[in-house]
Enzyme design. Structure first.
Site, mmCIF file in Angstrom:
data_model
loop_
_atom_site.group_PDB
_atom_site.id
_atom_site.type_symbol
_atom_site.label_atom_id
_atom_site.label_comp_id
_atom_site.label_asym_id
_atom_site.label_seq_id
_atom_site.Cartn_x
_atom_site.Cartn_y
_atom_site.Cartn_z
ATOM 1 N N HIS A 190 1.218 -1.256 -0.137
ATOM 2 C CA HIS A 190 0.379 -0.141 -0.063
ATOM 3 C C HIS A 190 0.691 1.562 0.014
ATOM 4 O O HIS A 190 -0.042 1.758 0.486
ATOM 5 C CB HIS A 190 -1.417 -0.452 1.475
ATOM 6 C CG HIS A 190 -1.835 -0.681 1.159
ATOM 7 N ND1 HIS A 190 -2.634 -1.653 2.415
ATOM 8 C CD2 HIS A 190 -2.438 -1.675 0.417
ATOM 9 C CE1 HIS A 190 -3.221 -2.594 2.190
ATOM 10 N NE2 HIS A 190 -4.084 -2.143 0.393
ATOM 11 N N HIS A 191 2.162 1.102 -0.600
ATOM 12 C CA HIS A 191 3.036 2.546 -0.717
ATOM 13 C C HIS A 191 2.561 3.518 -1.367
ATOM 14 O O HIS A 191 2.456 3.813 -1.201
ATOM 15 C CB HIS A 191 4.979 1.761 -0.438
ATOM 16 C CG HIS A 191 4.935 1.965 -2.001
ATOM 17 N ND1 HIS A 191 4.293 1.097 -2.455
ATOM 18 C CD2 HIS A 191 5.221 1.930 -2.355
ATOM 19 C CE1 HIS A 191 4.472 0.243 -3.867
ATOM 20 N NE2 HIS A 191 5.099 0.964 -3.936
ATOM 21 N N ARG A 192 1.522 2.571 -2.539
ATOM 22 C CA ARG A 192 1.427 3.955 -2.922
ATOM 23 C C ARG A 192 -0.125 3.473 -3.688
ATOM 24 O O ARG A 192 -0.589 1.958 -3.586
ATOM 25 C CB ARG A 192 1.967 3.988 -4.445
ATOM 26 C CG ARG A 192 3.273 4.832 -4.294
ATOM 27 C CD ARG A 192 3.435 5.544 -5.707
ATOM 28 N NE ARG A 192 4.914 6.046 -5.671
ATOM 29 C CZ ARG A 192 4.829 7.088 -6.260
ATOM 30 N NH1 ARG A 192 4.763 7.170 -7.293
ATOM 31 N NH2 ARG A 192 5.893 7.847 -5.710
ATOM 32 N N LYS A 197 -2.440 -1.947 -8.100
ATOM 33 C CA LYS A 197 -3.247 -3.090 -9.321
ATOM 34 C C LYS A 197 -2.225 -4.149 -9.805
ATOM 35 O O LYS A 197 -1.689 -4.280 -9.376
ATOM 36 C CB LYS A 197 -1.994 -1.533 -10.156
ATOM 37 C CG LYS A 197 -1.745 -2.082 -11.476
ATOM 38 C CD LYS A 197 -3.128 -1.247 -11.719
ATOM 39 C CE LYS A 197 -3.687 -1.042 -13.328
ATOM 40 N NZ LYS A 197 -4.676 -2.480 -13.405
ATOM 41 N N LYS A 223 7.464 -5.158 -10.245
ATOM 42 C CA LYS A 223 6.720 -4.757 -11.820
ATOM 43 C C LYS A 223 6.796 -3.086 -11.751
ATOM 44 O O LYS A 223 7.766 -2.320 -12.798
ATOM 45 C CB LYS A 223 5.939 -5.248 -12.338
ATOM 46 C CG LYS A 223 5.910 -5.583 -13.517
ATOM 47 C CD LYS A 223 4.450 -5.890 -13.670
ATOM 48 C CE LYS A 223 4.825 -7.549 -13.344
ATOM 49 N NZ LYS A 223 4.651 -8.679 -14.286
ATOM 50 N N ASP A 266 7.558 2.579 -13.283
ATOM 51 C CA ASP A 266 7.547 3.687 -13.049
ATOM 52 C C ASP A 266 6.492 4.323 -12.920
ATOM 53 O O ASP A 266 5.587 5.185 -13.265
ATOM 54 C CB ASP A 266 8.460 5.163 -13.631
ATOM 55 C CG ASP A 266 10.177 5.167 -13.004
ATOM 56 O OD1 ASP A 266 10.134 5.268 -12.110
ATOM 57 O OD2 ASP A 266 10.623 5.724 -13.806
ATOM 58 N N LYS A 275 -2.807 -8.785 -7.235
ATOM 59 C CA LYS A 275 -2.978 -9.950 -7.847
ATOM 60 C C LYS A 275 -4.473 -10.581 -7.458
ATOM 61 O O LYS A 275 -4.835 -10.534 -6.335
ATOM 62 C CB LYS A 275 -2.235 -10.774 -7.973
ATOM 63 C CG LYS A 275 -2.144 -11.522 -9.143
ATOM 64 C CD LYS A 275 -1.599 -10.584 -10.385
ATOM 65 C CE LYS A 275 -2.191 -11.150 -11.688
ATOM 66 N NZ LYS A 275 -0.422 -10.796 -12.541
ATOM 67 N N SER A 283 -2.478 -0.549 -19.139
ATOM 68 C CA SER A 283 -3.280 -0.082 -18.363
ATOM 69 C C SER A 283 -3.259 1.321 -16.846
ATOM 70 O O SER A 283 -4.115 1.779 -16.973
ATOM 71 C CB SER A 283 -2.947 -1.736 -17.271
ATOM 72 O OG SER A 283 -3.284 -2.855 -17.915
HETATM 73 P P1 NAD Z 1 -3.082 -16.727 -21.535
HETATM 74 O O1 NAD Z 1 -4.830 -17.368 -21.284
HETATM 75 O O2 NAD Z 1 -4.092 -15.968 -22.835
HETATM 76 O O3 NAD Z 1 -2.429 -17.711 -22.417
HETATM 77 C C1 NAD Z 1 -1.747 -18.280 -21.639
HETATM 78 C C2 NAD Z 1 -1.205 -19.310 -23.111
HETATM 79 O O4 NAD Z 1 -0.651 -20.958 -22.110
HETATM 80 C C3 NAD Z 1 -2.512 -20.632 -22.862
HETATM 81 O O5 NAD Z 1 -2.513 -20.435 -24.161
HETATM 82 C C4 NAD Z 1 -2.275 -22.092 -22.194
HETATM 83 O O6 NAD Z 1 -3.497 -23.149 -23.379
HETATM 84 C C5 NAD Z 1 -1.132 -21.660 -22.349
HETATM 85 N N1 NAD Z 1 -0.868 -23.219 -21.671
HETATM 86 C C6 NAD Z 1 -1.045 -23.003 -20.830
HETATM 87 N N2 NAD Z 1 0.359 -24.501 -19.920
HETATM 88 C C7 NAD Z 1 1.411 -24.934 -20.893
HETATM 89 C C8 NAD Z 1 2.264 -25.547 -21.154
HETATM 90 N N3 NAD Z 1 2.297 -26.306 -19.822
HETATM 91 N N4 NAD Z 1 2.748 -25.884 -21.976
HETATM 92 C C9 NAD Z 1 1.996 -25.106 -23.541
HETATM 93 N N5 NAD Z 1 1.131 -24.043 -23.459
HETATM 94 C C10 NAD Z 1 0.387 -24.179 -22.238
HETATM 95 O O7 NAD Z 1 -2.432 -16.423 -20.627
HETATM 96 P P2 NAD Z 1 -1.318 -15.050 -21.070
HETATM 97 O O8 NAD Z 1 -3.010 -13.400 -20.377
HETATM 98 O O9 NAD Z 1 -0.793 -14.278 -21.847
HETATM 99 O O10 NAD Z 1 -0.770 -15.060 -19.497
HETATM 100 C C11 NAD Z 1 0.343 -15.659 -19.398
HETATM 101 C C12 NAD Z 1 1.816 -15.018 -18.704
HETATM 102 O O11 NAD Z 1 1.668 -14.023 -18.700
HETATM 103 C C13 NAD Z 1 1.432 -15.350 -17.055
HETATM 104 O O12 NAD Z 1 1.739 -16.275 -16.617
HETATM 105 C C14 NAD Z 1 0.851 -14.242 -17.024
HETATM 106 O O13 NAD Z 1 0.937 -13.859 -15.178
HETATM 107 C C15 NAD Z 1 1.759 -13.766 -17.303
HETATM 108 N N6 NAD Z 1 1.107 -12.103 -17.984
HETATM 109 C C16 NAD Z 1 -0.023 -10.897 -17.922
HETATM 110 C C17 NAD Z 1 -0.312 -10.223 -18.850
HETATM 111 C C18 NAD Z 1 -1.580 -9.540 -19.133
HETATM 112 O O14 NAD Z 1 -1.022 -8.165 -20.284
HETATM 113 N N7 NAD Z 1 -1.953 -10.623 -20.156
HETATM 114 C C19 NAD Z 1 0.742 -9.582 -18.229
HETATM 115 C C20 NAD Z 1 1.523 -9.748 -17.451
HETATM 116 C C21 NAD Z 1 1.893 -10.999 -17.480
#
Ligand code: NAD
Length: 473
Positions: free
Chosen positions: A65-67, A71, A95, A100, A107, A364
């Protein structure tokens, strides 16, 4: 190491934190306050699915909660558990600090496998989850602002906004209660692709330094480099398409749930995506062969490996077999802390999650600002800039006696639209953050990997916020 089902994801994050904390010289109490999760909300609520009631387990964790607001995305997965959500919320704090973005980390997680539910059932679950968040003040434009993550997208964000607005009728900034919304429902152009685009900008910057590339036996520049991608979801797909179209990268392997494929001449990601939609699988895509196991993608000989699925994919057991020169952690936590030690000894460059996948939260932030200002970016200045550039071009034409053609004039005098500003803001953010991290790596004695450098950079910023609050000396 905890015995949870998640292979110690939170332990891994905290281990990395401790490794970096030694270099900060910050007091123990302050480090402890930064390290812990400030609020953990676990809820269980009933939802009628078909003829039966199901009790759904869900979480929202605010790490710091420092800011405010805090998100972070909302994950829908059958593997969701408290420790995972805590680890992901923790990463969000660092992150945001690295790029910044003036937010604390948070989460959310709902323990369901979306493919087991109809759209109507998913809507019901999402609306009920949002109601629980509203009840406990765990959502709001100045409080806590969710976004998409694994298993969720703009559709779920639209349901969240609608539920919030229904309960908070008349709240003028209500649309800022969630980001990643559809563009026509208070979203922003460029948010869907933002994380993948951020990964691309980060990679482009990282491979631009001749000395750094020399150390890992690569030439500078992205053009012609080979890439393997695990997970063709939001992040993996956009990373692939943009790296291919704008960076000249050759994607040689892709893994999804149903298996992994390899194509030595390159795989067109847009065509592959279409093929998967039509056939239900990536396997059988023309010009590729199936790999034995989907995990083989992680051990392929390539320049850049992009794990874009879930955490704990590279562990002590398979780390010695990884052959990529660069690992871009598009997913959160794909490498365990112990496995990273092995990768670093092998000379592999690991670009850490809390930096390289920060493009999503960056855009975002732009979306949230747009919601608070109630106006799309570029609306005020676009025409003004266009007229100014037109006048300048006319002046040059008059002075030189040369005229330029209509097409050239259009290119030179174009005013920036929202998408141009979002992309430029994102590129600037990713480059700046990389330079800050690289500076720590170069200057701080004892720091010899990018993750530790990223942590040190984040801890400096978060700790100075705490000090400004006057709680710590
Ligand atoms: P998503 O659900 O759109 O896609 C993930 C894909 O990975 C799916 O198609 C799934 O079938 C596939 N998958 C799952 N396990 C697998 C495996 N063992 N081998 C191969 N494919 C596999 O999710 P996303 O939003 O793309 O998120 C993916 C990662 O990125 C997560 O760790 C998430 O926390 C991170 N992330 C997402 C965002 C975002 O804006 N969506 C931002 C930062 C980080």
């Amino acid at each position: 190491m905890s015995n949870n089902s998640n292979g110690g994801f939170l332990d891994s994050v905290n281990k990395n934190f401790d490794k970096a904390a030694r270099f900060t010289g910050l007091p123990k109490g302050l480090l402890e306050q930064i390290r812990v999760c400030n609020s953990v909300y676990k809820m269980q609520f009933p939802v009628k699915v078909g003829n039966e009631y199901q009790v759904i387990e869900a979480y929202r964790v605010q790490h710091s909660h420092h800011r405010l607001p805090t998100k972070g995305g909302i994950r829908y997965s059958s593997k969701v558990n408290q420790e995972e959500v805590m680890a992901l919320a923790t990463l969000m704090t660092y992150k945001c600090a690295i790029v910044d973005v003036p937010f604390g980390g948070a989460k959310g997680g709902v323990k369901i496998s979306p493919r087991n539910y109809t759209t109507a059932q998913l809507q019901k679950i999402t609306r009920r989850y949002t109601t629980e968040l509203i009840r406990k003040n765990f959502i709001g434009p100045g409080m806590d602002v969710p976004a998409p993550d694994y298993g969720t997208g703009s559709r779920e964000m639209a349901w969240i906004l609608d539920t919030y607005a229904t309960f908070k009728g008349g709240e003028i900034d209500a649309s800022g209660c969630v980001t990643g919304k559809p563009v026509n429902q208070s979203g922003i152009n460029g948010r869907t692709e933002a994380t993948g685009r951020g990964v691309f900008y980060a990679l482009k910057e990282a491979v631009s330094y001749k000395d750094d590339m020399k150390k890992i036996g690569l030439e500078p520049g992205l053009e012609g480099k080979t890439m393997a991608i695990q997970g063709l979801g939001n992040v993996g797909y956009h990373t692939g398409v943009i790296s291919q179209d704008e960076g000249g990268v050759k994607i040689v392997s892709v893994a999804e749930y149903e298996g992994a494929i390899y194509g030595k001449d390159g795989i067109d990601i847009k065509k592959l995506h279409k093929f998967r939609k039509e056939t239900g699988s990536i396997v059988g895509f023309p010009g590729t062969k199936k790999l034995k196991s989907r995990k083989d993608v992680l051990e392929l000989d390539c320049d850049i490996l992009v794990p874009a699925a879930l955490e704990n994919q590279i562990r002590v057991s398979n780390a010695p077999k990884v052959k990529a020169k660069i690992i871009a952690e598009a997913a959160n936590g794909p490498i365990t802390a112990d496995a990273e030690e092995i990768l670093l000894k092998k000379g592999i460059m690991v670009i850490p999650d809390m930096y390289i996948n920060a493009g999503g939260v960056t855009v975002s932030y732009f979306e949230w600002l747009k919601n608070l200002s109630h106006m799309r970016f570029g609306r005020m200045e676009k025409r003004f800039n266009q007229k100014t550039y037109n006048n300048l071009v006319s002046l040059v034409e008059r002075e030189t006696g040369r005229s330029i053609n209509v097409r050239e004039r259009e290119v030179i005098t174009r005013g920036a639209d929202e998408i141009d500003l979002v992309r430029s803001g994102l590129e600037e953010t990713m480059i700046n953050a990389y330079q800050q991290i690289r500076e720590v790596l170069k200057r701080k004695k004892g720091v010899d990997d990018l993750r530790t450098a990223a942590f040190v950079s984040a801890l400096r910023k978060v700790s100075s916020d705490y000090m400004a609050l006057g709680i710590f000396p």
